[in-house]
Design an enzyme around this catalytic site. Structure first.
Site, PDB file in Angstrom:
ATOM      1  N   PRO A 279       0.824  -1.219   0.000  1.00 31.83           N
ATOM      2  CA  PRO A 279       0.000   0.000   0.000  1.00 31.83           C
ATOM      3  C   PRO A 279       0.849   1.256   0.000  1.00 31.83           C
ATOM      4  O   PRO A 279       1.922   1.309   0.609  1.00 31.83           O
ATOM      5  CB  PRO A 279      -0.795  -0.124   1.297  1.00 31.83           C
ATOM      6  N   CYS A 348       3.151  29.121 -16.581  1.00 29.11           N
ATOM      7  CA  CYS A 348       2.720  29.483 -17.935  1.00 29.11           C
ATOM      8  C   CYS A 348       2.236  28.260 -18.698  1.00 29.11           C
ATOM      9  O   CYS A 348       2.826  27.833 -19.697  1.00 29.11           O
ATOM     10  CB  CYS A 348       3.875  30.169 -18.669  1.00 29.11           C
TER      11      CYS A 348
END
Length: 422
Positions: A279, A348
């Site tokens: 996990p 950007c």
């Protein structure tokens, strides 16, 4: 349990106000709860109580040394996919003997280092890799324990980028051809065949794909037994999801692993198998959040944008998976009008967003918490746009520890050089 509770309209990390942490360490910052990691791991220990097992935390989910150390102290094993992750485990106090080494492209130097340290086993993903491990083990005079990662062609019903158990995925060996690989492994003098491994994907929110894969694995175990190859462990991988959104209701470790134990207990041929699990997200995700400051609110004719100081380089999941993370004000502002907005960063790129179409009451300078960000947050961060990576903070009850300092601009180009003059 929520390790980031609200008290009098303010968000806390365990017993510490998040505003205090942000004031001390700045934003953006990842804030973790020690208790969150511990309880996430203990849920697996409780689920597997009474059955021989090894819980190998998937290091890729969150590889901070403090996180690994907290889990190592609880007895965790570790699932790694690189020698870098292996060295992190050792540096954090983990035991090599509890490490499983997964991944499709293990390099020779990585295999050698893992053999030198004495890891628990390699999860091999191709016949070529098997031969490579044999060669390196022989050169070192060692025996390498291996499990074969099989691809059962089970649809995990998750995002295609994190689905790993279909025949079109790069992971594992086709379960139909796996017996031939096992036969070859059993013949090699420096290989010990230990088990079988399967990992079908990540962020699974139902038991059915897991159990479907398990049933196919057990048929393979029986087939191998008939060939005289007796496996010792069953590695069922990881992938258990969490509730990023309110409507998601993934099974608990106990609900899922309870069925696994029932399946194994039902057959005399399977009762001897140790259970290995890997996990990551289900331990780490809800134990962490990303805190960011509102820089400005931009209102166009068509849409409102809340521009924050965190960006896709800090938390990449929304940009590449369209992943949902709950976003909430750190301090509740009931007196402000709620707006519908996209929460975006200054990078950007149009894909630079943390959340779209969120109803929030906020103003410039407010703090926002991006929840369930303890897994695949900092680990996937970058310096895109020459942005510094954020600090990581671990809260332990009423104690606050900086477990990674905020990166400085000069750190980014410390290993770069100019060309010589002329």
């Amino acid at each position: 349990m929520d390790w980031f509770p609200h008290r009098n309209g303010e968000l806390y990390a365990e017993q510490v106000p998040v505003t205090d942490i942000a004031e001390q360490f700045g934003t953006p910052a990842y804030i973790y709860s020690r208790k969150g990691f511990e309880e996430g791991f203990k849920a697996y220990q409780q689920a597997l109580a009474g059955w021989p097992h090894l819980i190998c935390y998937a290091v890729k989910a969150n590889s901070n040394l403090a996180v690994l150390n907290v889990l190592a102290k609880l007895g965790a094993g570790f699932d790694i996919v690189s020698v870098g992750e292996l060295e992190r485990v050792i540096a954090a106090g983990g035991e090599a003997s509890k490490v499983v080494f997964s991944g499709v492209g293990k390099q020779r130097h990585e295999i050698r280092r893992a053999l030198e340290l004495g890891i628990h086993c390699f999860n091999i993903e191709s016949d070529t890799e098997l031969e490579r491990i044999q060669q390196e083990a022989q050169a070192l005079g060692k025996v390498a324990a291996v499990s074969v990662r099989v691809n059962p062609d089970v649809d995990a019903r998750t995002h295609p980028y994190i689905s790993t158990g279909l025949k079109d995925n790069k992971f594992g060996i086709d379960i139909k051809t796996a017996p031939a690989v096992y036969q070859r492994a059993a013949e090699l003098p420096n290989i010990e065949v230990l088990g079988v491994d399967c990992h079908i994907g990540s962020q699974l929110t139902s038991k059915e794909p897991f159990i479907d894969a398990l049933d196919r694995l057990l048929l393979l175990v029986d087939q191998l037994r008939d060939m005289g190859i007796i496996l010792k462990h069953l590695d069922i991988g990881g992938g258990l999801g969490i509730a990023y959104e309110a409507h998601e209701q993934p099974p608990t470790p106990s609900e899922y692993l309870g069925q696994v134990k029932e399946r194994l207990a039902a057959s005399e041929h399977h009762k001897h198998l140790n259970i290995v699990v890997e996990p990551g997200r289900s331990i780490a995700a809800q134990a962490g959040m990303l805190v960011t400051s509102v820089e400005l609110i931009k209102q166009s004719d068509h849409k409102a944008f809340t521009v924050v100081d965190a960006a896709m380089n800090d938390l990449l999941r929304p940009a590449i998976y369209s992943a949902w993370h709950d976003i909430e004000p750190v301090v509740t502002n009931n007196g402000r009008q709620e707006i519908l907005c996209d929460v975006v960063g200054p990078i950007c790129e149009t894909g630079d967003f943390l959340g779209k179409d969120r109803k929030l009451s906020l103003a410039e300078g407010d703090l926002l918490a991006v929840r369930s960000a303890g897994a695949y947050g900092f680990g996937m961060s970058s310096n895109y746009n020459s942005r510094c990576r954020p600090a990581e903070i671990m809260v332990d009850c009423d104690q606050v520890h900086q477990v990674r300092r905020r990166e400085k601009l000069a750190d980014q180009w410390a290993d770069e050089t100019l060309l010589p003059e002329g």
